[in-house]
Design a protein around this motif. Structure first.
Motif, short mmCIF file in Angstrom:
data_model
loop_
_atom_site.label_atom_id
_atom_site.label_comp_id
_atom_site.label_asym_id
_atom_site.label_seq_id
_atom_site.Cartn_x
_atom_site.Cartn_y
_atom_site.Cartn_z
N TYR A 75 0.85 -1.28 0.11
CA TYR A 75 -0.08 0.09 0.01
C TYR A 75 0.93 1.15 0.04
CZ TYR A 75 -3.65 -3.06 1.37
OH TYR A 75 -4.50 -4.24 1.33
N THR A 78 1.92 7.18 1.34
CA THR A 78 1.50 8.48 1.45
C THR A 78 -0.24 8.44 1.81
OG1 THR A 78 3.28 9.58 0.43
CG2 THR A 78 1.41 11.00 0.83
N GLY A 80 -2.16 5.58 1.10
CA GLY A 80 -2.78 4.42 1.59
C GLY A 80 -3.44 3.60 0.31
N LYS A 82 -4.10 0.99 -2.46
CA LYS A 82 -3.37 -0.41 -2.90
C LYS A 82 -2.87 -0.54 -4.03
CE LYS A 82 -4.52 -5.24 -2.75
NZ LYS A 82 -5.62 -6.25 -2.83
N TRP B 237 -0.34 4.63 11.66
CA TRP B 237 0.00 5.45 10.51
C TRP B 237 -1.28 5.57 10.04
CZ3 TRP B 237 -1.87 4.26 5.60
CH2 TRP B 237 -1.25 5.06 4.63
N PRO B 239 -3.39 7.49 6.19
CA PRO B 239 -3.17 8.27 4.91
C PRO B 239 -3.49 9.55 5.02
CG PRO B 239 -5.12 6.66 4.90
CD PRO B 239 -4.58 6.57 6.34
N LEU B 267 2.33 11.70 9.25
CA LEU B 267 1.33 10.64 9.18
C LEU B 267 1.06 9.61 10.20
CD1 LEU B 267 1.33 10.20 5.39
CD2 LEU B 267 -0.10 11.49 6.37
N THR B 268 2.13 9.74 10.99
CA THR B 268 2.31 8.46 12.19
C THR B 268 2.17 9.32 13.56
OG1 THR B 268 3.47 7.35 10.63
CG2 THR B 268 3.42 6.36 12.94
N GLN B 298 -8.16 0.61 -0.06
CA GLN B 298 -6.98 1.29 0.30
C GLN B 298 -6.65 0.83 1.79
OE1 GLN B 298 -8.52 5.57 0.70
NE2 GLN B 298 -6.88 5.23 2.24
N LEU B 299 -5.81 1.40 2.20
CA LEU B 299 -5.36 1.09 3.59
C LEU B 299 -5.89 2.18 4.41
CD1 LEU B 299 -3.49 -1.10 4.80
CD2 LEU B 299 -1.53 0.24 4.78
N ARG B 302 -2.09 1.49 9.34
CA ARG B 302 -0.83 0.63 9.62
C ARG B 302 -0.74 0.66 11.33
NH1 ARG B 302 1.37 3.09 4.91
NH2 ARG B 302 1.70 1.28 3.35
N GLN B 314 3.14 -5.52 12.63
CA GLN B 314 2.38 -4.39 12.05
C GLN B 314 1.01 -5.03 11.52
OE1 GLN B 314 3.45 -1.21 9.15
NE2 GLN B 314 2.77 -2.70 7.40
N LEU B 316 -2.31 -4.48 9.29
CA LEU B 316 -3.10 -3.67 8.37
C LEU B 316 -4.45 -3.35 8.53
CD1 LEU B 316 -1.08 -4.70 5.10
CD2 LEU B 316 -0.50 -2.82 6.78
N LYS B 318 -7.90 -2.10 6.70
CA LYS B 318 -8.25 -1.72 5.28
C LYS B 318 -9.55 -1.45 5.04
CE LYS B 318 -5.13 -5.54 3.88
NZ LYS B 318 -5.22 -6.93 3.32
#
Lengths: 362, 426
Positions: A75, A78, A80, A82, B237, B239, B267-268, B298-299, B302, B314, B316, B318
């Protein structure tokens, strides 16, 4: 490169202004997440071409959505997004007259269709499988089913084995591989459809299980050779029109498939003379949802066949289906038979226009 | 070396236009080893005992015995100190004026510390902020300690300090060491001690009977000595363009971490989790994203566990937008369970606060809701403790009546245990 510098980001640790592509703050040394890709080392010539190549040569996997870096987890670091998977869209072009495209479509999260093609100068094998999306691991099932069926069919066509029997053998071998992908205690066994065509010696040999299809499309008319194993088809056989049956809510429910929970894995097979000029089309419902009747498909093929490259034509058909909504995974496999350009007006070899003609049983 | 493994429980499917992603991230630690024995630095332990006048003879004697038992459970080689606290803080052991305020544990220092404890006398007031500040100074005097842990015992309210003074001390100490706080008797304030424990990443409980003190201290010290991983951080994290709605530890206890983070980069965020033994902790992560079109994936986050600069695991989280309502309508059972457990903690605390303030209607309705949630989520410990404060007419609808005669210790036990959660696996 000129720096926009309008809104320079600041380091979250020390507040110092930092470059948007920096990985570390120069003031305090703390790590930063770059919000734009790094500039290329090509200051003299800033043309699009050199910049694009520069990024590619840096071997960073770049996010197609925001230009950020793709993390090892698949991913973007920045935004996210995919990273596109190789399985989401692929093409095969085994010969100048045979090609196909398999695509995730717009609305499904992964590509559960699969395609396996083979061709030499005069013979071709086209296999399309559509993983049933309600079952687990159906993407894997479709992939192994397609490649296994192709192997059996290539062996038959190159070895001169009768093809009707080879299709039955191919379905059985594909089924065994699909079953192997599912745990014995699974309550949701992986399953997939199968549609296959072998083009050789002026004939199209075909077989199917489920609702992936085989068509032949001539200059002005076409014919649906396969018969769906689906509820819609059952309604058609009871007298409903195709358009009406295929718009029913459960029209896509299939009655035969490959998989551990399948009871019937002998495909319906048939063969037909076809010397073209025209196309043999093997496709998943992601395409025929938008052009079910042979006439509609023939019309789309005419629009898409701007050149003779079957893979390019398949790409255009996939793009068209995506533009129509891309509700399902889309697979289009094509074999160009005879010569299609310049188009002769002799209709001597064209196939009958009726899509309802019962296929031969093997 | 300790191993961490993250597992994510969520329904990743969002409907068209959906923006909010919820997930439970379980982090399991194994092979943690013993505090101070894993090569990452020495461990430090401080026993801070309330010696205010209110302790009286009986509680003071029980506390002395318990402190000595705690010393017996500190591994040799661990740096330690003993603090006696009333309206001031005294370093009872080691007896030094300057320099290192902690010494390594061995047979001699253990015996000397016990002798120092035997001289404790109950007199004076209570100013816990000064105790905490002294603990920080003692840890700082050694410098390179990895695990830093305090057992704090009190019996009364923080009379000799303002709320601001205590808050200032907590701000000074937060992130530097952990505090397990225990209250003996019923004259201390649960909210006050809970604030200390939560800020200092520790636990809070009531010790109703002074005779239990020794066993409690022994267990606290053994647990602390088993935490071989020091100063682990939860890193989240998200996005660009996303927003953290909340980050909450939900097991073994509910702790809101949302505003305890510090930025690692744009971002984290990093959230302190203190030290770890071989254990599992669950975190509820709630993230808001800009909606994408159906079919996109998308994620959303994290979720990482880090010690120093090492990322050890880690998970994920989603987001997949789908038009299939069969997929998008499902609520993940873990998320539902812990959402209920977090509300349970809130209802118990608010219900007891309303009861104390004399708002009996609000107390009845909130404690009734708590009974309902405890029943729904299978939290039998909470149900048993609620039963001592309310009469339950119908647990499923949350119909309750406040009990007339209630033991104050039972109310405090319900309050301190309100954040404890039960676990499920769907």
């Amino acid at each position: 490169m000129t720096d926009p510098a309008a809104e320079s980001p600041r380091c979250p640790t020390c507040g110092a202004p930092v470059l948007a592509h920096a990985s570390f703050c120069e003031a305090c040394g703390q790590p930063l997440v770059p919000t734009v890709p790094p500039p290329t080392a090509e200051p003299s010539d800033g043309s699009q071409q050199t910049r694009r190549l520069g990024v590619r040569n840096s071997q960073l996997a770049t996010c197609p959505s925001c230009g950020g870096t793709i993390d090892a987890d698949g991913y973007c670091q920045t935004c996210g997004a995919k990273a596109p998977s190789a399985a989401d869209h692929y093409a095969e072009s085994p010969s100048a007259w045979v090609g196909g495209v398999c695509d995730r479509g717009r609305q499904h999260a992964r590509n559960e269709d699969a395609m396996a093609l083979w061709a030499d100068d005069s013979r071709a094998v086209l296999v399309v499988c559509d993983g049933v999306s309600t079952s687990a691991d159906s993407d894997v099932a479709a992939r192994v089913a397609a490649t296994t069926a192709r192997e059996v069919l290539v062996a038959a066509v190159t070895g001169g084995t009768p093809l009707a029997g080879a299709f039955v053998e191919a379905a059985a071998a594909a089924n065994a591989q699909v079953v192997a992908t599912t745990a014995p205690d699974s309550t949701n066994a992986a399953s997939a459809t199968l549609a296959a065509a072998v083009v050789a010696d002026g004939r199209v040999h075909y077989a199917n299980l489920g609702d992936s299809r085989v068509y032949v499309i001539g200059e002005d008319a076409g014919q649906l050779l396969s018969v769906d194993d689906s509820l819609a088809q059952a309604f058609i056989e009871q007298g409903m029109t195709r358009a009406e049956a295929e718009s029913l809510p459960r029209a896509h429910a299939i009655t035969k498939w490959l998989g551990r929970d399948s009871t019937e894995i002998v495909p319906r097979v048939g063969e037909q003379d076809f010397t073209g000029p025209g196309w043999v089309v093997v496709c998943s419902d992601g395409l025929w949802n938008y052009a079910s009747s042979p006439e509609e498909l023939a019309a789309q093929l005419r629009d898409a066949a701007a050149d003779d490259d079957p893979t390019a034509v398949a790409e255009r058909l996939v793009a068209w289906a995506n533009a129509r909504g891309g509700k399902d995974n889309i697979t289009v496999a094509l074999a160009r038979v005879g010569t299609t350009a310049p188009k002769p007006h002799s209709l001597g070899d064209t196939v009958p226009a009726s899509g309802e003609e019962p296929p031969e049983h093997g | 070396m300790a191993e961490f493994v993250a597992s994510v429980y969520q329904n990743e499917f969002l409907p068209e236009g959906g923006t909010d992603v919820n997930a439970i991230v379980t982090i399991r630690c194994s092979g943690a080893g013993a505090a101070g024995r894993t090569g990452s630095g020495n461990a430090g332990e401080i026993i801070a005992v309330d010696t205010s006048g209110s302790m009286g003879l009986a509680n003071m004697e029980a506390a002395k015995q318990a402190a000595m038992i705690a010393l017996d459970n500190i591994l040799d080689g661990t740096y330690f100190a003993v603090v006696a606290g009333n309206h001031k803080a005294y370093l009872a052991y080691p007896m030094v004026q300057t320099g290192a305020g902690m010494v390594p544990m061995d047979a001699r220092t253990r015996a000397e510390a016990k002798r120092a404890i035997s001289f404790f006398r109950a007199e004076g007031g209570t100013a816990m902020g000064t105790w905490l500040n002294l603990c920080k100074a003692l840890f700082d005097s050694i410098g390179n300690l990895a695990n830093k842990h305090v057992i704090l015992l009190t019996d009364g309210e923080n009379h000799n300090e303002t709320i601001e003074q205590l808050d200032q001390a907590l701000a000074n100490c937060a992130g530097h060491f952990q505090v397990d706080a225990r209250g003996v008797g019923v004259d201390w304030k649960v909210a006050e001690i809970r604030k200390i424990a939560q800020t200092m990443l520790g636990t809070v409980d009531i010790i109703g009977n002074p005779a239990q003190l020794g066993a409690v201290f022994a267990e606290l010290m053994r647990n602390s000595m088993a935490r071989g991983v020091a100063n682990a951080e939860l890193r989240v994290w998200i996005p660009q363009g996303a927003q953290v709605l909340f980050i909450r530890q939900v097991s073994p206890t509910v702790e809101d971490l949302t505003h305890r983070g510090s930025p690692v980069n744009q971002l984290t965020m990093s959230y302190p989790t203190g030290s770890w033994a071989d254990e599992e902790r669950d975190y509820h992560v709630s993230i808001r994203l800009p909606a994408k079109t159906v079919g996109q994936e998308q994620l959303a986050a994290r979720v990482q566990l880090a010690v120093g600069t090492d990322l050890l695991t880690q998970g994920l989280v989603k987001a997949k937008w789908s038009a299939d309502t069969n997929l998008t309508a499902q609520i993940n059972p873990e998320v539902a369970h812990y959402t209920g457990q977090a509300e349970l903690a809130q209802m118990i605390q608010e219900g007891l606060a309303a009861k104390e303030a004399g708002d009996l209607d609000a107390a009845t309705s909130k404690l009734g809701r708590a009974v309902q949630l405890a029943t729904d989520t299978g939290n039998t410990e909470a149900t048993a403790k609620l039963r001592k404060v309310v009469d339950i007419a119908d647990a499923r609808t949350g119909t309750v009546r406040l009990r007339q005669a209630v033991d104050k210790a039972d109310v405090m036990a319900l309050d301190t245990a309100s954040t404890k959660t039960t676990r499920i696996r769907g």
